[in-house]
Motif scaffolding. Structure first.
Motif, PDB file in Angstrom:
ATOM      1  N   ASN A  49       0.865  -1.177   0.000  1.00 23.59           N
ATOM      2  CA  ASN A  49       0.000   0.000   0.000  1.00 23.59           C
ATOM      3  C   ASN A  49       0.903   1.229   0.000  1.00 23.59           C
ATOM      4  O   ASN A  49       1.501   1.575   1.014  1.00 23.59           O
ATOM      5  N   THR A  50       1.019   1.879  -1.134  1.00 26.20           N
ATOM      6  CA  THR A  50       2.012   2.937  -1.308  1.00 26.20           C
ATOM      7  C   THR A  50       1.910   4.032  -0.261  1.00 26.20           C
ATOM      8  O   THR A  50       2.919   4.438   0.331  1.00 26.20           O
ATOM      9  N   LEU A  51       0.715   4.528  -0.010  1.00 26.13           N
ATOM     10  CA  LEU A  51       0.562   5.654   0.904  1.00 26.13           C
ATOM     11  C   LEU A  51       0.957   5.315   2.335  1.00 26.13           C
ATOM     12  O   LEU A  51       1.263   6.209   3.124  1.00 26.13           O
ATOM     13  N   GLU A  52       0.970   4.029   2.673  1.00 27.09           N
ATOM     14  CA  GLU A  52       1.387   3.638   4.014  1.00 27.09           C
ATOM     15  C   GLU A  52       2.882   3.336   4.094  1.00 27.09           C
ATOM     16  O   GLU A  52       3.400   3.066   5.183  1.00 27.09           O
ATOM     17  N   GLU A  53       3.558   3.360   2.960  1.00 32.15           N
ATOM     18  CA  GLU A  53       4.993   3.054   2.928  1.00 32.15           C
ATOM     19  C   GLU A  53       5.863   4.299   2.836  1.00 32.15           C
ATOM     20  O   GLU A  53       7.053   4.246   3.125  1.00 32.15           O
ATOM     21  N   ILE A  54       5.294   5.414   2.407  1.00 32.41           N
ATOM     22  CA  ILE A  54       6.106   6.605   2.148  1.00 32.41           C
ATOM     23  C   ILE A  54       5.716   7.753   3.069  1.00 32.41           C
ATOM     24  O   ILE A  54       4.607   7.814   3.591  1.00 32.41           O
ATOM     25  N   ASN A  55       6.666   8.644   3.270  1.00 32.89           N
ATOM     26  CA  ASN A  55       6.402   9.918   3.933  1.00 32.89           C
ATOM     27  C   ASN A  55       5.956  10.874   2.834  1.00 32.89           C
ATOM     28  O   ASN A  55       6.782  11.511   2.176  1.00 32.89           O
ATOM     29  N   HIS A  56       4.651  10.948   2.626  1.00 34.57           N
ATOM     30  CA  HIS A  56       4.109  11.608   1.442  1.00 34.57           C
ATOM     31  C   HIS A  56       4.549  13.077   1.341  1.00 34.57           C
ATOM     32  O   HIS A  56       4.958  13.540   0.262  1.00 34.57           O
ATOM     33  N   GLU A  57       4.470  13.811   2.444  1.00 31.94           N
ATOM     34  CA  GLU A  57       4.826  15.235   2.403  1.00 31.94           C
ATOM     35  C   GLU A  57       6.295  15.420   2.036  1.00 31.94           C
ATOM     36  O   GLU A  57       6.642  16.295   1.231  1.00 31.94           O
ATOM     37  N   TYR A  58       7.153  14.599   2.603  1.00 31.75           N
ATOM     38  CA  TYR A  58       8.590  14.719   2.319  1.00 31.75           C
ATOM     39  C   TYR A  58       8.882  14.360   0.867  1.00 31.75           C
ATOM     40  O   TYR A  58       9.675  15.039   0.195  1.00 31.75           O
ATOM     41  N   VAL A  59       8.238  13.300   0.391  1.00 30.43           N
ATOM     42  CA  VAL A  59       8.437  12.866  -0.992  1.00 30.43           C
ATOM     43  C   VAL A  59       8.010  13.951  -1.968  1.00 30.43           C
ATOM     44  O   VAL A  59       8.694  14.235  -2.968  1.00 30.43           O
ATOM     45  N   GLU A  60       6.871  14.585  -1.683  1.00 29.48           N
ATOM     46  CA  GLU A  60       6.382  15.669  -2.551  1.00 29.48           C
ATOM     47  C   GLU A  60       7.330  16.863  -2.505  1.00 29.48           C
ATOM     48  O   GLU A  60       7.653  17.460  -3.532  1.00 29.48           O
ATOM     49  N   HIS A 147      16.210  -9.476  -9.173  1.00 25.40           N
ATOM     50  CA  HIS A 147      16.909  -8.192  -9.192  1.00 25.40           C
ATOM     51  C   HIS A 147      17.178  -7.702  -7.779  1.00 25.40           C
ATOM     52  O   HIS A 147      16.549  -8.122  -6.811  1.00 25.40           O
ATOM     53  N   GLY A 148      18.153  -6.821  -7.687  1.00 28.65           N
ATOM     54  CA  GLY A 148      18.537  -6.293  -6.387  1.00 28.65           C
ATOM     55  C   GLY A 148      19.222  -4.959  -6.521  1.00 28.65           C
ATOM     56  O   GLY A 148      19.555  -4.514  -7.624  1.00 28.65           O
ATOM     57  N   THR A 149      19.414  -4.320  -5.396  1.00 29.33           N
ATOM     58  CA  THR A 149      20.102  -3.032  -5.375  1.00 29.33           C
ATOM     59  C   THR A 149      21.365  -3.160  -4.535  1.00 29.33           C
ATOM     60  O   THR A 149      21.364  -3.830  -3.497  1.00 29.33           O
ATOM     61  N   LEU A 150      22.434  -2.554  -4.985  1.00 28.24           N
ATOM     62  CA  LEU A 150      23.680  -2.505  -4.235  1.00 28.24           C
ATOM     63  C   LEU A 150      23.860  -1.089  -3.694  1.00 28.24           C
ATOM     64  O   LEU A 150      24.012  -0.135  -4.462  1.00 28.24           O
ATOM     65  N   LEU A 151      23.788  -0.956  -2.369  1.00 26.93           N
ATOM     66  CA  LEU A 151      24.016   0.342  -1.734  1.00 26.93           C
ATOM     67  C   LEU A 151      25.509   0.640  -1.820  1.00 26.93           C
ATOM     68  O   LEU A 151      26.302   0.062  -1.070  1.00 26.93           O
ATOM     69  N   TYR A 152      25.870   1.537  -2.729  1.00 26.16           N
ATOM     70  CA  TYR A 152      27.288   1.818  -2.901  1.00 26.16           C
ATOM     71  C   TYR A 152      27.681   3.102  -2.183  1.00 26.16           C
ATOM     72  O   TYR A 152      28.508   3.102  -1.289  1.00 26.16           O
ATOM     73  N   ASP A 153      27.064   4.199  -2.555  1.00 28.37           N
ATOM     74  CA  ASP A 153      27.362   5.492  -1.916  1.00 28.37           C
ATOM     75  C   ASP A 153      26.082   6.306  -1.828  1.00 28.37           C
ATOM     76  O   ASP A 153      26.022   7.455  -2.239  1.00 28.37           O
ATOM     77  N   SER A 154      25.057   5.680  -1.288  1.00 26.59           N
ATOM     78  CA  SER A 154      23.737   6.294  -1.212  1.00 26.59           C
ATOM     79  C   SER A 154      23.645   7.243  -0.016  1.00 26.59           C
ATOM     80  O   SER A 154      24.366   7.095   0.978  1.00 26.59           O
ATOM     81  N   ASP A 155      22.753   8.214  -0.108  1.00 29.36           N
ATOM     82  CA  ASP A 155      22.491   9.122   1.008  1.00 29.36           C
ATOM     83  C   ASP A 155      21.552   8.410   1.967  1.00 29.36           C
ATOM     84  O   ASP A 155      20.329   8.504   1.865  1.00 29.36           O
ATOM     85  N   LEU A 156      22.109   7.686   2.914  1.00 31.30           N
ATOM     86  CA  LEU A 156      21.311   6.846   3.808  1.00 31.30           C
ATOM     87  C   LEU A 156      20.424   7.652   4.743  1.00 31.30           C
ATOM     88  O   LEU A 156      19.437   7.130   5.275  1.00 31.30           O
ATOM     89  N   SER A 157      20.744   8.925   4.945  1.00 34.48           N
ATOM     90  CA  SER A 157      19.887   9.751   5.795  1.00 34.48           C
ATOM     91  C   SER A 157      18.512   9.947   5.165  1.00 34.48           C
ATOM     92  O   SER A 157      17.527  10.201   5.863  1.00 34.48           O
ATOM     93  N   GLU A 158      18.443   9.806   3.834  1.00 35.27           N
ATOM     94  CA  GLU A 158      17.174   9.984   3.143  1.00 35.27           C
ATOM     95  C   GLU A 158      16.249   8.786   3.315  1.00 35.27           C
ATOM     96  O   GLU A 158      15.036   8.917   3.165  1.00 35.27           O
ATOM     97  N   VAL A 159      16.809   7.623   3.612  1.00 35.40           N
ATOM     98  CA  VAL A 159      15.993   6.412   3.718  1.00 35.40           C
ATOM     99  C   VAL A 159      14.932   6.581   4.797  1.00 35.40           C
ATOM    100  O   VAL A 159      13.736   6.359   4.570  1.00 35.40           O
ATOM    101  N   GLY A 160      15.348   6.975   5.991  1.00 40.56           N
ATOM    102  CA  GLY A 160      14.412   7.136   7.092  1.00 40.56           C
ATOM    103  C   GLY A 160      13.448   8.291   6.898  1.00 40.56           C
ATOM    104  O   GLY A 160      12.334   8.270   7.419  1.00 40.56           O
TER     105      GLY A 160
END
Length: 333
Positions: A49-60, A147-160
């Protein structure tokens, strides 16, 4: 195996459309490998359920893309510091949910670089106890991709900030924060190169000792097919967000195969609608299972009848059918 060149595209809508197009239209007698790097985006699992997975205001506010993929699993954050890989092969039941088969070569390449990488849990790659890769799968009748993602040099502060991680998932991992559970591969390299160089190193490592390695560039006609798929599916609100039906009963539980979250609209004892959300992996689309419950009594006998002949593992992975029926109508844990 043939490497598909995505021509440096970083739009996640296009890259996910390219992945599905290759799965459905490329030569079935051959296996393919696709790499892509996406602009800041949240990639939602097929059953979430997309709206329950994202911080909608921050994403916008930040203009972060939100795109649903066709594979199961949970939501992940992508940016220019993520390298995403996809193995496109023939489907066979032994390969479905066998993440070790596909991550093994990637893990070996990372180990050769000096990263102490290992497979952990159902679909993660860890280094020194921290997650550096999450993986998912999708299969059609004849073909599949892992498929998968490799976290190489991502801005991890953005994840939370961008994701609204559920407390049940945090508790199940035994950690207090998202940041404490993930790490960048650069943290484990003495002299980390730019991600473009890392991409080349991974590609070279995967094709070491493979004389049949070649690179494929899509034709103009194939790109047109990719763009059409992007525009009618991956670029639409209906696909990426979808309509959440009204409900008056919610039941969820976390199993070893992931979380299953049920929403039921029950009127006068009859199930009018059911929606199944979660970060589980399965081959069959859950909407076919949802339909089996419509216009039945919300009663144990009718629930059991709805489940007659159902291969639950094809929808969720390895789970006891009774556990699912108990979730629909039974005692909470």
């Amino acid at each position: 195996m043939i490497f598909i060149e995505n021509e440096g595209i970083t739009d996640p809508h296009t890259n996910l459309a390219l992945e599905e197009y290759a799965l459905r239209h490329f030569d079935e007698a051959k296996n393919y490998l696709l790499f892509y790097i996406n602009e800041p985006s949240i990639i939602i699992g097929r059953n979430q359920n997309t709206l329950e997975e994202i911080n909608h205001e921050y994403v916008e506010e930040k203009g972060i893309h939100v795109v649903r993929r066709i594979s199961g699993g949970g939501a992940v954050y992508h940016d220019h510091g993520n390298l995403n890989f996809s193995f496109i092969t023939d489907y066979d039941k032994e390969s479905l949910n066998n993440f070790k088969k596909f991550t093994g070569p990637v893990i070996k390449v990372l180990q050769d670089m000096g990263v102490d990488a290992e497979m952990s849990g159902r679909n993660d790659i860890l280094a020194h106890g921290k997650k550096i890769s999450g993986n998912a799968q999708f299969s059609s009748t004849r073909r599949m991709f892992s498929h998968g993602t490799l976290l190489y040099d991502s801005d991890l502060s953005e994840v939370g900030k961008a994701l609204q991680v559920k407390m049940s998932k945090i508790a199940s991992k035994g950690h207090k924060s998202v940041r404490s559970r993930v790490a960048n591969i650069t943290e484990f390299l003495d002299s980390p190169p730019p991600i473009e160089t890392f991409r080349s190193q991974v590609l070279h490592g995967l094709y070491a000792n493979r004389p049949d390695f070649s690179t494929y560039h899509l034709t103009d006609e194939e790109w047109e097919g990719v763009f059409q798929l992007r525009d009618r599916k991956y670029g639409t609100w209906d696909w990426n967000y979808g309509h959440s039906p009204k409900f008056n009963i919610q039941r969820n539980r976390r199993f070893p195969i992931g979380e299953i979250d049920l929403r039921l609209d029950v009127e006068k004892g009859m199930i009018k609608n059911m929606k199944i959300y979660g970060d589980f992996f399965g081959k069959e689309p859950v909407h076919t299972l949802e339909e089996r419950f419509k216009n039945r009594r919300y009663h144990p006998e009718d629930i059991k009848k709805a489940m007659e002949g159902v291969d639950v593992e094809m929808y969720f992975g390895k789970i006891d059918p009774k556990d699912f029926t108990d979730l629909v109508y039974g005692a909470d844990e």
